[in-house]
Design a protein around this motif. Structure first.
Motif, mmCIF file in Angstrom:
data_model
loop_
_atom_site.group_PDB
_atom_site.id
_atom_site.type_symbol
_atom_site.label_atom_id
_atom_site.label_comp_id
_atom_site.label_asym_id
_atom_site.label_seq_id
_atom_site.Cartn_x
_atom_site.Cartn_y
_atom_site.Cartn_z
ATOM 1 N N ILE A 159 55.225 62.488 39.153
ATOM 2 C CA ILE A 159 55.290 63.279 40.391
ATOM 3 C C ILE A 159 54.327 64.453 40.213
ATOM 4 C CG2 ILE A 159 56.704 64.543 42.038
ATOM 5 C CD1 ILE A 159 59.177 63.183 40.935
ATOM 6 N N PRO A 160 53.231 64.493 40.949
ATOM 7 C CA PRO A 160 52.276 65.595 40.798
ATOM 8 C C PRO A 160 52.862 66.921 41.272
ATOM 9 C CG PRO A 160 51.424 63.870 42.263
ATOM 10 C CD PRO A 160 52.840 63.533 41.970
ATOM 11 N N ASN A 161 52.235 68.004 40.869
ATOM 12 C CA ASN A 161 52.634 69.322 41.364
ATOM 13 C C ASN A 161 52.281 69.466 42.835
ATOM 14 O OD1 ASN A 161 53.735 70.425 39.049
ATOM 15 N ND2 ASN A 161 51.773 71.180 38.295
ATOM 16 N N PRO A 162 53.102 70.187 43.585
ATOM 17 C CA PRO A 162 52.751 70.479 44.978
ATOM 18 C C PRO A 162 51.811 71.681 45.057
ATOM 19 C CG PRO A 162 54.894 71.411 44.486
ATOM 20 C CD PRO A 162 54.441 70.699 43.229
ATOM 21 N N LEU A 163 51.028 71.735 46.103
ATOM 22 C CA LEU A 163 50.179 72.896 46.365
ATOM 23 C C LEU A 163 51.026 74.143 46.570
ATOM 24 C CD1 LEU A 163 47.404 71.816 48.895
ATOM 25 C CD2 LEU A 163 47.047 73.240 46.879
ATOM 26 N N SER A 164 50.574 75.251 45.995
ATOM 27 C CA SER A 164 51.284 76.513 46.195
ATOM 28 C C SER A 164 50.915 77.138 47.534
ATOM 29 C CB SER A 164 50.989 77.480 45.051
ATOM 30 O OG SER A 164 49.630 77.446 44.693
ATOM 31 N N PHE A 165 49.756 76.774 48.070
ATOM 32 C CA PHE A 165 49.353 77.200 49.408
ATOM 33 C C PHE A 165 48.251 76.280 49.901
ATOM 34 C CE2 PHE A 165 46.986 79.768 46.290
ATOM 35 C CZ PHE A 165 45.684 79.430 46.600
ATOM 36 N N TYR A 166 48.132 76.181 51.219
ATOM 37 C CA TYR A 166 46.992 75.492 51.830
ATOM 38 C C TYR A 166 46.363 76.492 52.776
ATOM 39 C CZ TYR A 166 44.007 71.985 53.973
ATOM 40 O OH TYR A 166 42.909 71.281 54.407
ATOM 41 N N SER A 167 45.210 76.998 52.406
ATOM 42 C CA SER A 167 44.591 78.087 53.144
ATOM 43 C C SER A 167 44.164 77.665 54.548
ATOM 44 C CB SER A 167 43.381 78.612 52.370
ATOM 45 O OG SER A 167 42.755 79.656 53.077
ATOM 46 N N LEU A 168 44.503 78.500 55.526
ATOM 47 C CA LEU A 168 44.045 78.259 56.901
ATOM 48 C C LEU A 168 42.542 78.483 57.008
ATOM 49 C CD1 LEU A 168 46.916 80.043 58.893
ATOM 50 C CD2 LEU A 168 46.635 77.592 58.461
ATOM 51 N N ASN A 169 42.020 79.289 56.096
ATOM 52 C CA ASN A 169 40.590 79.585 56.067
ATOM 53 C C ASN A 169 39.907 78.812 54.949
ATOM 54 O OD1 ASN A 169 40.870 81.602 58.136
ATOM 55 N ND2 ASN A 169 41.755 82.936 56.577
ATOM 56 N N SER A 170 38.592 78.763 54.996
ATOM 57 C CA SER A 170 37.797 78.148 53.939
ATOM 58 C C SER A 170 36.700 79.122 53.518
ATOM 59 C CB SER A 170 37.153 76.839 54.417
ATOM 60 O OG SER A 170 38.134 75.871 54.697
ATOM 61 N N SER A 171 36.347 79.041 52.253
ATOM 62 C CA SER A 171 35.239 79.867 51.786
ATOM 63 C C SER A 171 33.954 79.457 52.503
ATOM 64 C CB SER A 171 35.058 79.686 50.277
ATOM 65 O OG SER A 171 33.846 80.278 49.848
ATOM 66 N N GLY A 172 33.109 80.447 52.813
ATOM 67 C CA GLY A 172 31.809 80.140 53.413
ATOM 68 C C GLY A 172 30.828 79.580 52.402
ATOM 69 N N LEU A 173 31.201 79.640 51.110
ATOM 70 C CA LEU A 173 30.393 79.100 49.999
ATOM 71 C C LEU A 173 28.995 79.732 49.939
ATOM 72 C CD1 LEU A 173 31.336 75.297 50.202
ATOM 73 C CD2 LEU A 173 32.517 77.136 49.010
ATOM 74 N N GLN A 174 28.890 80.963 50.427
ATOM 75 C CA GLN A 174 27.600 81.655 50.417
ATOM 76 C C GLN A 174 27.514 82.720 49.328
ATOM 77 O OE1 GLN A 174 24.933 80.754 52.462
ATOM 78 N NE2 GLN A 174 26.344 79.059 52.839
ATOM 79 N N LYS A 175 28.668 83.260 48.935
ATOM 80 C CA LYS A 175 28.662 84.299 47.899
ATOM 81 C C LYS A 175 28.344 83.664 46.549
ATOM 82 C CE LYS A 175 31.577 87.756 50.042
ATOM 83 N NZ LYS A 175 32.683 88.718 49.836
ATOM 84 N N LYS A 176 27.508 84.335 45.794
ATOM 85 C CA LYS A 176 27.050 83.766 44.523
ATOM 86 C C LYS A 176 28.022 84.110 43.401
ATOM 87 C CE LYS A 176 22.289 83.494 46.067
ATOM 88 N NZ LYS A 176 20.881 83.830 45.823
ATOM 89 N N ILE A 177 29.243 83.559 43.560
ATOM 90 C CA ILE A 177 30.338 83.806 42.614
ATOM 91 C C ILE A 177 30.961 82.479 42.203
ATOM 92 C CG2 ILE A 177 32.614 84.842 42.285
ATOM 93 C CD1 ILE A 177 31.823 86.966 44.356
ATOM 94 N N ILE A 178 31.066 82.260 40.901
ATOM 95 C CA ILE A 178 31.817 81.132 40.346
ATOM 96 C C ILE A 178 33.108 81.701 39.771
ATOM 97 C CG2 ILE A 178 31.899 79.355 38.551
ATOM 98 C CD1 ILE A 178 28.954 78.958 38.847
ATOM 99 N N ILE A 179 34.241 81.063 40.076
ATOM 100 C CA ILE A 179 35.532 81.579 39.650
ATOM 101 C C ILE A 179 36.187 80.640 38.639
ATOM 102 C CG2 ILE A 179 36.751 80.499 41.602
ATOM 103 C CD1 ILE A 179 38.652 82.903 41.610
ATOM 104 N N ALA A 180 36.844 81.226 37.635
ATOM 105 C CA ALA A 180 37.681 80.497 36.681
ATOM 106 C C ALA A 180 39.020 81.225 36.620
ATOM 107 C CB ALA A 180 37.042 80.453 35.299
#
Length: 353
Positions: A159-180
């Motif tokens: 049984i996989p984990n459930p999502l803790s949230f599903y964002s109504l918004n999406s990243s514009g993918l324009q900011k030059k940031i990689i996140i870990a």
């Protein structure tokens, strides 16, 4: 329960859904937390209990047994679910007997234990005991298909984990940031990530790597970042409860773990429309990521391949946008509405045996 890890995050989602949507009464027993101050938000209907357990190993174990028995006798549960990746949780069926159906939830890969080669014999003994004691549970739940292969059990279920949230918004993918995102442990592979990042920015870059996670006492990875000359290109932050905002402010998620129980950060980032780069480690990423569709799966531990994959997404905006869109859609299979009915069915099934 006051911690900021993946298990705490998942338990907040699951327990809250059970009480709010499915009408369950949920009690959570944790050790030595008389003041419940959860890092994540739980439904106010969830009831917390602290088991006070102290002393040297023998006293600790006997006080553990006494407290568990006392709390369970008071609560009188219909089903017990054990969420403890250590050895002691495996003894719960022996401690309590078979009066109440008991499920075991495994939130980590066995590979995590074997990463510490200095404790090889001790780990092998623990693994043997876990395999033996795992048979005593009414169901043994793992998170991925890969995890199934680590256990020689007939009572196993995925049984996989459930999502803790599903964002109504999406990243514009324009900011030059990689996140870990993840704690500063050896298993999370930040040493490998920093080595890969050194390759990525060796000729200079206007991209930044932002690492969110609880640092260790020695500030190991902050020191490594400094010694590699990366301080201008890496930002370290402590855990934040609203990690969704950080995902939406980023353009790529990277997961450099040596092993995973599942990979919650992958599905969280995908819900915000981020493409992901991850090692194909045991176990979880290969269940979640469709290689070259919503992210990149690279050979486990291959620093150069990790660097190459990050660069592809950094410099190809069209690819980044396409993969991000696919991420947002593909991750819907982990919505609580998809996952929690499976738990509901399991609870009812073992209760009625």
């Amino acid at each position: 329960i006051n911690g900021a890890g993946g298990l705490e995050r998942v338990l907040a989602v699951k327990s809250s859904y059970l009480v709010e949507k499915l009408g369950y009464e949920v009690h959570i027993l944790s050790l030595n937390e008389p003041q419940s101050k959860p890092f994540y938000e739980f439904s106010p209907k969830v009831q917390f209990h602290s088991c006070e357990v102290k002393g040297h190993p023998i006293n600790y174990f006997f006080s553990y047994v006494k407290e568990i028995k006392k709390k369970v006798a008071k609560i009188q549960p219909d089903v017990i679910s054990v969420c403890d990746d250590g050895l002691k949780g495996f003894f719960i069926p022996l401690i309590l007997g078979k009066k109440t159906p008991i499920i075991y939830e495994r939130h980590a890969s066995v590979q995590l234990n074997f990463l510490n080669s200095q404790q090889g014999f001790k780990i092998k003994v623990q693994y043997f005991l876990m395999q033996l004691l795992g048979r005593n549970f009414d169901a043994f739940v793992v998170l991925t298909k890969g995890n199934v292969n680590e256990w020689k059990l007939k009572n196993i279920k995925v049984i996989p984990n459930p999502l803790s949230f599903y964002s109504l918004n999406s990243s514009g993918l324009q900011k030059k940031i990689i996140i870990a995102v993840g704690s500063h442990s050896y298993n999370k592979g930040y040493d490998l990530l920093l080595q890969a990042w050194k390759l990525v920015i060796q000729n200079g870059s206007d991209w930044t790597l932002h690492i969110f996670g609880k640092s260790d006492a020695n500030k190991t990875f902050l020191q490594l970042s400094e010694s590699l000359g990366l301080t201008s290109y890496v930002v370290f932050s402590e855990p934040v409860s609203d990690i969704q905002a950080a995902y939406l402010d980023s353009s790529i998620l990277v997961l450099p773990s040596r092993s995973e129980g599942f990979g919650m950060v992958l599905i969280e980032a995908m819900s915000c429309g981020l493409p992901c780069v991850t090692f194909d480690c045991p176990h979880g990423p290969s269940d979640i990521i469709s290689d070259k569709e919503d992210g990149f799966l690279v050979p486990n531990g291959d620093v150069q391949a990790l660097a190459n994959a990050m660069q592809k997404l950094m410099f190809d905006e069209k690819m980044r946008m396409s993969m991000g869109k696919n991420s947002k859609e593909n991750v819907k299979r982990y919505l609580p509405e998809q996952i929690m009915p499976v738990w509901d069915e399991l609870f009812k099934k073992i209760e009625n045996r």
